[in-house]
Design an enzyme around this catalytic site. Structure first.
Site, PDB file in Angstrom:
ATOM      1  N   ARG A 169      10.121   6.858  -6.234  1.00 10.07           N
ATOM      2  CA  ARG A 169       9.960   7.056  -4.795  1.00 10.07           C
ATOM      3  C   ARG A 169      10.567   8.378  -4.371  1.00 10.07           C
ATOM      4  O   ARG A 169      10.319   8.866  -3.273  1.00 10.07           O
ATOM      5  CB  ARG A 169      10.663   5.940  -3.984  1.00 10.07           C
ATOM      6  N   ASP A 225      -7.661  -0.844  -4.271  1.00 10.97           N
ATOM      7  CA  ASP A 225      -6.392  -0.145  -4.474  1.00 10.97           C
ATOM      8  C   ASP A 225      -5.383  -1.114  -5.092  1.00 10.97           C
ATOM      9  O   ASP A 225      -5.497  -2.322  -4.942  1.00 10.97           O
ATOM     10  CB  ASP A 225      -5.876   0.373  -3.116  1.00 10.97           C
ATOM     11  N   GLU A 226      -4.396  -0.597  -5.778  1.00  8.21           N
ATOM     12  CA  GLU A 226      -3.315  -1.417  -6.368  1.00  8.21           C
ATOM     13  C   GLU A 226      -3.873  -2.578  -7.205  1.00  8.21           C
ATOM     14  O   GLU A 226      -3.439  -3.722  -7.074  1.00  8.21           O
ATOM     15  CB  GLU A 226      -2.403  -1.982  -5.258  1.00  8.21           C
ATOM     16  N   LYS A 239      -3.145   8.745  -5.986  1.00  5.01           N
ATOM     17  CA  LYS A 239      -4.238   7.801  -6.240  1.00  5.01           C
ATOM     18  C   LYS A 239      -4.902   7.348  -4.944  1.00  5.01           C
ATOM     19  O   LYS A 239      -6.127   7.200  -4.910  1.00  5.01           O
ATOM     20  CB  LYS A 239      -3.725   6.595  -7.024  1.00  5.01           C
ATOM     21  N   THR A 240      -4.139   7.166  -3.910  1.00  5.45           N
ATOM     22  CA  THR A 240      -4.749   6.730  -2.659  1.00  5.45           C
ATOM     23  C   THR A 240      -5.644   7.820  -2.100  1.00  5.45           C
ATOM     24  O   THR A 240      -6.709   7.550  -1.550  1.00  5.45           O
ATOM     25  CB  THR A 240      -3.659   6.343  -1.652  1.00  5.45           C
ATOM     26  N   GLN A 243       3.488  -0.182 -12.311  1.00  2.59           N
ATOM     27  CA  GLN A 243       4.002  -0.527 -10.987  1.00  2.59           C
ATOM     28  C   GLN A 243       3.643  -1.950 -10.578  1.00  2.59           C
ATOM     29  O   GLN A 243       3.640  -2.291  -9.401  1.00  2.59           O
ATOM     30  CB  GLN A 243       3.470   0.453  -9.947  1.00  2.59           C
TER      31      GLN A 243
END
Length: 746
Positions: free
Chosen positions: A606, A229-230, A44-45, A260
């Site tokens: 992760r 973002d986020e 996504k980043t 998340q």
DNA sequence: ATGTACAAGATTTTT
DNA sequence: TCTTGTACAT
């Protein structure tokens, strides 16, 4: 390239190569609101940075018309670097940054509209707490029921929700008049001090937008494209801030993963992402579901776990990669045993060529790191604890900065108070009280009050002399501030104030390190031309100095691990009450449980290749041995993707759910402690795919009898040398075996 | 003003 | 268990 460039031509841009269809859609959907629902490990980043680069490359906007918001400075820096790499030129002063940094920037331009001066100071957490203390004293708050920390938390919560004192409703906790009065006084006092806390950087912006529509309109016109973002971690204030700014062009693109969202305890509103489509009608929702990070079993285990949560937007993650190893679940006897198991596995992996830098231990709570640290020190595996005390949060650094703050702003009472008696000058509580009274009576700052007091004989001769000397020092340093560079000035201040000397005289094991930290601070100042710029940097940018060697095992909390990835991830402490954390359940019930589950999901995802979950049968909690029950999350892992370590038969060959919960007592040694057989289990790893780096062999530079110094345990004498392992009798910490690389000659 | 003695409390954390 | 803070004595 122009705005009218056909999509197909744009799509052939080189920076789009390698993106899949939905990623490309997300990059190219340039007009109107866009929500990119991106699962873990879906890139996504990358999408966000590519989108940013695309808007620039296609000349849809000039740099100044873009606003990209992240939560951490690290994320902002990385985004900036990647965009620069794509477009091949520096980004200069573009608006890429954290909510707080961007808020501060807007606020500095219009500070006077909210009752501040443009050179306002930004307070840190410590200052905030001291301020709250002063406020609750006056307001008659019941400090038994509401300790200062709780009051501060409440104030911050109000700020997170975008509530100025006059807007706090009864439903938001404003029915307690005294707490509300404390908040009001706290805000008034901040204005008197010409200071803002972190929450204010956004809260004052909201006030500004509300009360100065022309200012808002200006920014709305200015930001043609906005990227966030986020998004799942935004709080109400940030949401309002974004919405207000995005209203102009309506080109808001948010990237986030509802699974998340792990920061609700500090005000994040998962509702923000859940109702994006309602907030921005006609929003294009793009799902990124192909995971490029984890192997199949890890992804399936994580997906199975998170499926237990309700109220999700729902994504089906899939991976084109191999199934890989199953998630390993292991029961251990106690915390120490668990640390031993994990570290043995780490060593075994290292012997198979997996370097330490590719492994991480992710814990639920900070205190869990200790056992792993001790074990890793003993076996000599290099590690780094990430997110402990950051450089600028260390006592000596904050003291030094307090000196600089008083130099830069004589009226910074909080900073003055912090260092007035550090090092000891005989200006204790009594002298400080007199100062405070004088300041309050004269409605002036402490420095001003001190100057006035010196002309009277209210202070006894000794403290009076010391105070006079301190004020003279500050006057002199202030005069130098124009001519000297910040780094030189700081060195002079630290020297002449006697602050460095104070630590040099100190005998404790960490004093030496503190002096070095101060030296480092002076060095870091070399990049700054003005003191003000540095102080802003310290308050807002607080870079985590994790640039150090990467070939170390990372130990960090699950929260700290968000956005990172490792080949091998260890997830210890999966026990009821610890994970899910009891406090989370008590405070937030079902919602708290779901957030804990998301945390577990973050942890598992992760891992690229191997994930190890473990739990202990009993654990020491504040010195008491408490029986522990395996976490319900272990039951929730789909058995098909899990492999149970330990004696077959005990767990019924993989059926973790056969473990009885809750039992409370573990009389049967075997059930939780497959100690004797542990060594026989070789980890199953596809050796070809790992980079091979043979562990280096070392010769000891030390001999028995020698005096040494250890960063963590202090001074000691070597009893025995065994290769690169030393047995040392520490003056304070007892006898321990440590690696020589952690030790230096005393 | 500083040192000692005992009680209380002890997540997660960025900016 | 271990740290931190407050009350009291020096």
């Amino acid at each position: 390239m122009t705005d009218s460039l056909p999509i197909s031509a744009q799509a052939s841009a080189p920076y789009l190569a390698g993106l899949n269809d939905s990623q490309r859609d997300a990059v190219l959907a340039t007009e109107g609101p866009v929500l990119v629902l991106a699962g873990a490990g879906t890139g996504k980043t990358r999408v966000l940075t590519t989108r940013l680069a695309h808007i620039l490359a296609a000349r849809r906007a000039t740099p100044g018309q873009l606003l990209a918001v992240t939560f951490t400075n690290k994320a902002a820096r990385e985004m900036r670097e990647r965009v620069e790499a794509i477009i091949g030129r520096p980004t200069g002063s573009w608006w890429i940054g954290t909510f707080h940094a961007l808020g501060a920037r807007i606020l500095r331009r219009h500070a006077e509209k909210v009752g501040l001066k443009s050179n306002f100071t930004i307070l840190d957490a410590d200052d905030q707490l001291r301020l709250v203390k002063q406020m609750t004293e006056g307001a008659g708050v019941d400090t038994k029921r509401f300790p200062d920390r709780a009051v501060l938390a409440l104030i911050q919560r109000w700020k997170d929700r975008g509530l100025t004192p006059d807007r706090v409703t009864a439903a938001e906790g404003g029915d307690d008049r005294r707490l509300l009065a404390a908040y009001t006084r706290y805000q008034d006092r901040l204005r008197e001090l010409n200071a803002a806390d972190f929450g204010d950087l956004l809260l004052h912006c909201l006030t500004l937008f509300r009360e100065a529509p022309e200012v808002l309109a200006d920014y709305q016109r200015g930001f043609k494209y906005m990227l966030v973002d986020e998004y799942q971690d935004t709080n109400v204030a940030q949401y309002l801030w974004l919405r207000a700014l995005a209203m102009g062009h309506n080109n808001l693109c948010c990237v986030g993963d509802d699974d998340q969202s792990i920061y609700s305890w500090r005000g994040a509103e998962i509702a923000n992402i859940l109702r994006f489509e309602k907030d921005f009608p006609g929003a294009k929702v793009i799902r990124l579901e192909q995971n490029y990070r984890s192997t199949g079993n890890i992804l399936a285990a994580a997906s199975g776990l998170i499926a237990n949560n309700g109220g999700r937007l729902g994504k089906t993650l899939w991976s084109a990669g191999e199934a890989g190893d199953k998630v390993q679940v292991r029961g251990t006897w106690d915390g120490e045993d668990e640390a031993r198991c994990v570290c043995e596995e780490i060593e075994a992996l290292q012997n198979r060529g997996v370097s330490a830098g590719r492994m991480a231990i992710l814990v639920r709570a900070g205190f869990q790191t200790r056992e792993f640290e001790e074990r890793l020190i003993t076996v000599g595996v290099p590690y780094k604890v990430i997110g402990g005390l950051r450089f600028y949060e260390r006592q000596e650094i904050r003291d030094a900065i307090a000196y600089l703050r008083v130099v830069a702003q004589p009226d910074d009472d909080l900073a003055f108070e912090r260092i007035v008696n550090v090092p000891k000058r005989g200006l204790g509580t009594a002298a400080l009280r007199t100062l405070h009274e004088a300041a309050r009576a004269g409605r002036m700052s402490l420095t001003q009050a001190a100057e006035r007091l010196l002309r009277t004989d209210e202070l006894k001769p000794k403290p009076r002399g010391e105070l006079a000397k301190l004020l003279e020092d500050f006057t002199r340093w202030r005069a130098m501030a124009g001519a000297e560079r910040p780094a030189d000035l700081t060195a002079i201040v630290l020297d002449e104030s006697g602050y460095v000397e104070m630590w040099k005289q100190e005998k404790s094991p960490d004093a030496q390190g503190r002096v070095e930290n101060l030296r480092e601070l002076v060095a870091s100042l070399a990049d700054f031309d003005a003191l003000g710029g540095f102080l802003e940097h310290v308050a807002l940018v607080m870079e985590n100095d994790d640039a150090e060697e990467s070939e170390k095992v990372s130990i960090m909390t699950l929260h700290g691990a968000k956005g990172l990835e490792f080949d091998v991830v260890f997830l210890p402490g999966w026990e009821e009450r610890l994970f899910p954390h009891q406090r989370a359940l008590e405070e937030s019930g079902a919602a708290g449980l779901e957030e804990e589950r998301r945390l577990a999901y973050v942890g598992l995802t992760r891992a690229r290749r191997k994930a190890y979950v473990s739990f202990a049968g009993s654990r020491r909690v504040y010195g008491r041995w408490e029986p522990a029950v395996p976490s319900r999350f272990i039951d929730e892992l789909p058995p098909a993707h899990v492999e149970v370590a330990g004696t077959p038969g005990v767990y019924g060959g993989g059926a973790v759910r056969e473990i009885e919960r809750p039992t409370g007592l573990f009389s049967d040694d075997d059930a939780f402690a497959p100690r004797q057989r542990r060594r026989q289990r070789a980890p199953v790893i596809d050796a070809d795919s790992w980079q091979v780096t043979p562990p280096p062999k070392k010769e000891s530079r030390f001999a028995a009898g020698q005096r040494i110094f250890h960063q963590k345990f202090g001074y000691g004498r070597i009893l025995a040398v065994d290769g690169d392992k030393l047995e040392i009798a520490f003056d304070k910490a007892g006898t321990k075996k440590v690696m020589e690389s952690f030790v230096e000659a005393a």
